[in-house]
Design a protein around this motif. Structure first.
Motif, PDB file in Angstrom:
ATOM      1  N   PHE A   1       0.837  -1.205   0.000  1.00  0.00           N
ATOM      2  CA  PHE A   1       0.000   0.000   0.000  1.00  0.00           C
ATOM      3  C   PHE A   1       0.872   1.255   0.000  1.00  0.00           C
ATOM      4  O   PHE A   1       0.589   2.216  -0.722  1.00  0.00           O
ATOM      5  CB  PHE A   1      -0.918  -0.007   1.223  1.00  0.00           C
ATOM      6  N   ASN A   2       1.940   1.232   0.810  1.00  0.00           N
ATOM      7  CA  ASN A   2       2.859   2.378   0.820  1.00  0.00           C
ATOM      8  C   ASN A   2       3.512   2.562  -0.546  1.00  0.00           C
ATOM      9  O   ASN A   2       3.672   3.686  -1.020  1.00  0.00           O
ATOM     10  CB  ASN A   2       3.915   2.182   1.899  1.00  0.00           C
ATOM     11  N   SER A   3       3.891   1.424  -1.163  1.00  0.00           N
ATOM     12  CA  SER A   3       4.492   1.506  -2.507  1.00  0.00           C
ATOM     13  C   SER A   3       3.492   2.085  -3.503  1.00  0.00           C
ATOM     14  O   SER A   3       3.859   2.875  -4.383  1.00  0.00           O
ATOM     15  CB  SER A   3       4.933   0.113  -2.969  1.00  0.00           C
ATOM     16  N   MET A   4       2.225   1.680  -3.351  1.00  0.00           N
ATOM     17  CA  MET A   4       1.184   2.195  -4.247  1.00  0.00           C
ATOM     18  C   MET A   4       1.025   3.702  -4.093  1.00  0.00           C
ATOM     19  O   MET A   4       0.928   4.429  -5.088  1.00  0.00           O
ATOM     20  CB  MET A   4      -0.133   1.488  -3.950  1.00  0.00           C
ATOM     21  N   THR A   5       1.008   4.175  -2.833  1.00  0.00           N
ATOM     22  CA  THR A   5       0.838   5.609  -2.618  1.00  0.00           C
ATOM     23  C   THR A   5       2.038   6.395  -3.163  1.00  0.00           C
ATOM     24  O   THR A   5       1.875   7.485  -3.709  1.00  0.00           O
ATOM     25  CB  THR A   5       0.662   5.922  -1.116  1.00  0.00           C
ATOM     26  N   GLU A   6       3.252   5.803  -3.018  1.00  0.00           N
ATOM     27  CA  GLU A   6       4.439   6.456  -3.582  1.00  0.00           C
ATOM     28  C   GLU A   6       4.337   6.533  -5.096  1.00  0.00           C
ATOM     29  O   GLU A   6       4.707   7.536  -5.718  1.00  0.00           O
ATOM     30  CB  GLU A   6       5.693   5.696  -3.156  1.00  0.00           C
ATOM     31  N   GLU A   7       3.832   5.441  -5.698  1.00  0.00           N
ATOM     32  CA  GLU A   7       3.675   5.415  -7.151  1.00  0.00           C
ATOM     33  C   GLU A   7       2.617   6.425  -7.592  1.00  0.00           C
ATOM     34  O   GLU A   7       2.789   7.117  -8.611  1.00  0.00           O
ATOM     35  CB  GLU A   7       3.271   4.004  -7.591  1.00  0.00           C
ATOM     36  N   ILE A   8       1.527   6.504  -6.826  1.00  0.00           N
ATOM     37  CA  ILE A   8       0.480   7.481  -7.152  1.00  0.00           C
ATOM     38  C   ILE A   8       1.036   8.899  -7.060  1.00  0.00           C
ATOM     39  O   ILE A   8       0.785   9.744  -7.925  1.00  0.00           O
ATOM     40  CB  ILE A   8      -0.732   7.317  -6.204  1.00  0.00           C
ATOM     41  N   LEU A   9       1.822   9.141  -5.989  1.00  0.00           N
ATOM     42  CA  LEU A   9       2.411  10.469  -5.801  1.00  0.00           C
ATOM     43  C   LEU A   9       3.366  10.808  -6.945  1.00  0.00           C
ATOM     44  O   LEU A   9       3.353  11.925  -7.472  1.00  0.00           O
ATOM     45  CB  LEU A   9       3.148  10.502  -4.457  1.00  0.00           C
ATOM     46  N   LYS A  10       4.143   9.775  -7.337  1.00  0.00           N
ATOM     47  CA  LYS A  10       5.090   9.997  -8.429  1.00  0.00           C
ATOM     48  C   LYS A  10       4.349  10.266  -9.738  1.00  0.00           C
ATOM     49  O   LYS A  10       4.700  11.196 -10.492  1.00  0.00           O
ATOM     50  CB  LYS A  10       6.000   8.778  -8.587  1.00  0.00           C
ATOM     51  N   ASN A  11       3.309   9.463 -10.005  1.00  0.00           N
ATOM     52  CA  ASN A  11       2.536   9.651 -11.234  1.00  0.00           C
ATOM     53  C   ASN A  11       1.808  10.996 -11.226  1.00  0.00           C
ATOM     54  O   ASN A  11       1.665  11.641 -12.268  1.00  0.00           O
ATOM     55  CB  ASN A  11       1.527   8.511 -11.413  1.00  0.00           C
TER      56      ASN A  11
ATOM     57  N   VAL B   1      12.022   5.846 -18.839  1.00  0.00           N
ATOM     58  CA  VAL B   1      11.816   6.582 -20.096  1.00  0.00           C
ATOM     59  C   VAL B   1      10.565   6.142 -20.844  1.00  0.00           C
ATOM     60  O   VAL B   1      10.020   6.908 -21.652  1.00  0.00           O
ATOM     61  CB  VAL B   1      13.053   6.437 -21.026  1.00  0.00           C
ATOM     62  N   MET B   2      10.074   4.912 -20.588  1.00  0.00           N
ATOM     63  CA  MET B   2       8.868   4.461 -21.288  1.00  0.00           C
ATOM     64  C   MET B   2       7.617   4.592 -20.436  1.00  0.00           C
ATOM     65  O   MET B   2       6.547   4.117 -20.813  1.00  0.00           O
ATOM     66  CB  MET B   2       9.044   3.008 -21.758  1.00  0.00           C
ATOM     67  N   GLU B   3       7.747   5.223 -19.262  1.00  0.00           N
ATOM     68  CA  GLU B   3       6.577   5.463 -18.428  1.00  0.00           C
ATOM     69  C   GLU B   3       5.801   6.664 -18.953  1.00  0.00           C
ATOM     70  O   GLU B   3       6.389   7.605 -19.506  1.00  0.00           O
ATOM     71  CB  GLU B   3       6.999   5.717 -16.976  1.00  0.00           C
ATOM     72  N   LYS B   4       4.482   6.625 -18.769  1.00  0.00           N
ATOM     73  CA  LYS B   4       3.654   7.735 -19.244  1.00  0.00           C
ATOM     74  C   LYS B   4       3.980   8.998 -18.453  1.00  0.00           C
ATOM     75  O   LYS B   4       4.267   8.952 -17.257  1.00  0.00           O
ATOM     76  CB  LYS B   4       2.168   7.394 -19.134  1.00  0.00           C
ATOM     77  N   PHE B   5       3.970  10.107 -19.152  1.00  0.00           N
ATOM     78  CA  PHE B   5       4.215  11.457 -18.611  1.00  0.00           C
ATOM     79  C   PHE B   5       5.696  11.729 -18.307  1.00  0.00           C
ATOM     80  O   PHE B   5       6.041  12.845 -17.936  1.00  0.00           O
ATOM     81  CB  PHE B   5       3.412  11.731 -17.322  1.00  0.00           C
ATOM     82  N   PHE B   6       6.571  10.695 -18.425  1.00  0.00           N
ATOM     83  CA  PHE B   6       7.949  10.945 -18.029  1.00  0.00           C
ATOM     84  C   PHE B   6       8.642  11.817 -19.077  1.00  0.00           C
ATOM     85  O   PHE B   6       8.600  11.538 -20.282  1.00  0.00           O
ATOM     86  CB  PHE B   6       8.721   9.632 -17.867  1.00  0.00           C
TER      87      PHE B   6
END
Length: 469
Positions: free
Chosen positions: A230-240, A412-417
Motif C-alpha cells: 500500500f505504501n508503494s502504491m501511494t508512492e507510485e500514485i504520488l510519483k505519477n 523513459v517508457m513510463e507515461k508522462f515521463f
C-alpha cells in the motif's frame, strides 16, 4: 443476523470451532470415564462372583445345590455386598439374599449364558427407583457339570453419581475454556482487523487526495506485506501525480509556443504592413509549420487517450517489414543530410512476414528514429538493422548521441515521463510505442550509456502458420 464486521465473523468462527472442539473432547472424556468406572465395577463384581463360585466348586460341590443352600447359604455372599441369587439349571430361583423371590423362571440373557458355562453380565434400569442395575451370572459346577447359576445383583448408582460429578466438573471447565478462548479470539481478531482498518482509513485519505501519508509497518506477515504494498502504491500514485502535473505544465508550454507564433504572424499579416512578398511567404510558412507541430502534439495526446481507455483497434494484416523500413530510409535520409548525420540501414533478405497494423508499426519506428536523430549531434551515426532471430523479427536502432542518464533509463517508457534534457518532448512517444508493441504481442527495450549512445530493440513475433495460409 447478518454479520457485516470482519471482527464479528472472525470471533464467531473462532467461537464455533472452540465450542465444537471442547464439546467433542468433553463427550469423549466423559464417555471414556463412564466406560472406565463401569468396567472397573464389572471387573470387581466379576472377581467376587468367581471367588464365591470357585470356593463352592472346590469345597461344597459334593452335596447338592439345594442341600448347600440349606446348610451353607452364607458362603455365597461372604465375598460381596451385592444382592446374591442362586438359580438352578431349570432357571428356578432357589435363593435371594434380600428376599426378592419369584416363582417364575428367571429369563435373562446373563443367566442363559451362565448356564452355557460363561461369565455374563447385563445392565438394566430399575422400574421402581430408576437407578441402573448390573446383573452378573456365573455357573456353579459339580463333578464337571453345571448345577446352577450364581448371580450377583448390584446397583450402579455410585458409579453414575461419580460420572455425574465428573460431567459437571468437565462442563464447568469447558465453559471456562470457552470463555477464556473467546476472549483470546477477540484479541486475536482485533490484532488482525486493526491493521486492515488502518489500511481502509488510509485508502479513504488517499481518495481525498492526501498522498503524502504512509502506513506504519510493525509486522512481517501478510498484513505487513499488504501495508508495504500500500505504501508503494501511494508512492507510485504520488510519483505519477507529480509526472502528470509536470506533463501538463510541459504540454501547456509547448502548446503556447506555436500558438504564440501563429497568433503573432496572423496579426502581422492582418495589418497588411508587409509589402515584401518573401516576408509574407515566410510568415505563412511559419504558421503552417507551427500548425503541423500543434497537429502532431494533438494526435499524440489523442493516441495516448485511446491507449489508456483501451479504445484502440488495430487493422492487422501480413506485411513484409522490409518494405516499411526501406520507405522510412528514404523518408529520413534528407533529414540525415541536413543534420550531417551518417544514416545507415542494413536489412536481411527474405524475412518472414509479421501480422501487424502497418500504420502503427511505422509510428513506432518513426518515433524511435526521430529520437535517435534528435539526440545525435552532427557527424554522429544512426544505424537501423533488421533480421529474423528464432521466432521474431528484430529491429535495432542505434545512435552515437547523448545517451540516457542511468537514473532516467528505467522510467523513459513510463507515461508522462520527461527527461531532463531540453530536447525532451512531452513524454508520450515511448509510452505510446510500448503500448503498440504490447498490442502486437511484441516487446521494446532500451540500452543506453550516458554520453556514448543508445540502442532501441523492437521485436515482433512471427506466425509462420499464418504466413503459409
Amino acid at each position: 443476523m447478518f454479520l457485516k464486521s470482519i471482527t464479528q465473523r472472525l470471533v464467531l468462527s473462532y467461537f464455533i470451532v472452540i465450542l465444537i472442539t471442547v464439546s467433542v473432547l468433553e463427550v469423549f472424556l466423559i464417555s471414556a470415564l463412564d466406560k472406565y468406572y463401569n468396567n472397573n465395577m464389572k471387573e470387581l463384581v466379576g472377581n467376587q462372583i468367581k471367588a464365591s463360585a470357585d470356593f463352592y466348586n472346590n469345597y461344597f460341590s459334593s452335596s447338592s445345590l439345594e442341600k448347600n443352600i440349606e446348610d451353607n447359604a452364607d458362603i455365597f455372599w461372604k465375598n460381596t455386598n451385592a444382592e446374591v441369587q442362586i438359580i438352578n439349571k431349570d432357571k428356578k430361583m432357589l435363593l435371594d439374599s434380600v428376599g426378592n423371590f419369584t416363582e417364575d423362571k428367571v429369563e435373562a440373557e446373563d443367566v442363559e449364558k451362565a448356564l452355557e458355562g460363561k461369565l455374563s453380565s447385563t445392565t438394566a434400569k430399575d422400574k421402581a427407583t430408576g437407578e441402573r442395575i448390573m446383573y452378573m451370572s456365573y455357573p456353579l459346577m459339580s463333578s464337571g457339570k453345571i448345577e446352577g447359576v450364581l448371580r450377583f445383583v448390584t446397583s450402579l448408582s455410585e458409579v453414575d453419581e461419580i460420572t455425574k460429578r465428573i460431567t459437571y466438573i468437565f462442563a464447568s471447565l469447558g465453559l471456562v475454556v470457552i470463555v477464556i478462548s473467546s476472549l483470546i479470539s477477540i484479541k486475536i481478531s482485533n490484532s488482525i482487523v486493526k491493521p486492515i482498518k488502518e489500511v481502509t482509513n488510509m485508502a479513504k485519505r488517499i481518495a481525498e487526495g492526501k498522498f503524502n501519508e504512509r502506513l506504519s509497518i510493525h509486522r512481517k506477515d501478510e498484513i505487513g506485506t499488504l501495508s508495504m504494498a500500500f505504501n508503494s502504491m501511494t508512492e507510485e500514485i504520488l510519483k505519477n501525480d507529480k509526472l502528470k502535473n509536470e506533463f501538463i505544465a510541459s504540454v501547456s508550454h509547448e502548446l503556447r509556443t506555436p500558438l504564440t507564433s501563429i497568433k503573432g504572424w496572423a496579426s502581422t499579416l492582418k495589418t497588411g504592413q508587409l509589402d515584401n512578398k518573401s516576408e509574407i511567404i515566410d510568415g505563412l510558412n511559419i504558421i503552417e509549420k507551427e500548425s503541423d507541430r500543434l497537429t502532431l502534439m494533438v494526435e499524440e495526446l489523442l493516441d495516448f487517450s485511446r491507449f489508456i481507455s483501451g479504445k484502440v483497434s488495430l487493422k492487422k494484416d501480413y506485411i513484409d517489414i522490409r518494405n516499411n523500413l526501406l520507405y522510412l530510409e528514404k523518408q529520413f535520409t534528407p533529414r540525415a543530410n541536413r543534420q550531417n548525420i551518417n544514416f545507415t540501414v542494413r536489412l536481411q533478405e527474405n524475412m518472414s512476414l509479421i501480422f501487424a497494423d502497418e500504420n502503427r508499426v511505422n509510428q513506432v519506428i518513426i518515433n524511435i528514429l526521430d529520437n535517435a536523430f534528435k539526440f545525435t549531434p552532427a557527424d554522429g551515426n544512426v544505424e537501423m538493422t533488421c533480421a529474423e532471430e528464432e521466432d521474431s523479427i528484430v529491429i535495432r536502432v542505434s545512435d552515437t548521441g547523448l545517451g540516457i542518464p542511468k537514473e532516467e533509463l528505467p522510467h523513459v517508457m513510463e507515461k508522462f515521463f520527461k527527461g531532463k534534457s531540453s530536447m525532451s518532448k512531452n513524454g508520450l512517444g515511448l509510452s505510446i510505442s510500448r503500448e503498440i508493441m504490447e498490442l502486437h504481442g511484441g516487446t521494446i527495450s532500451i540500452q543506453s550509456t550516458y554520453g556514448e549512445g543508445t540502442t532501441v530493440t523492437i521485436k515482433f513475433p512471427v506466425n509462420k502458420e499464418g504466413e503459409k495460409a
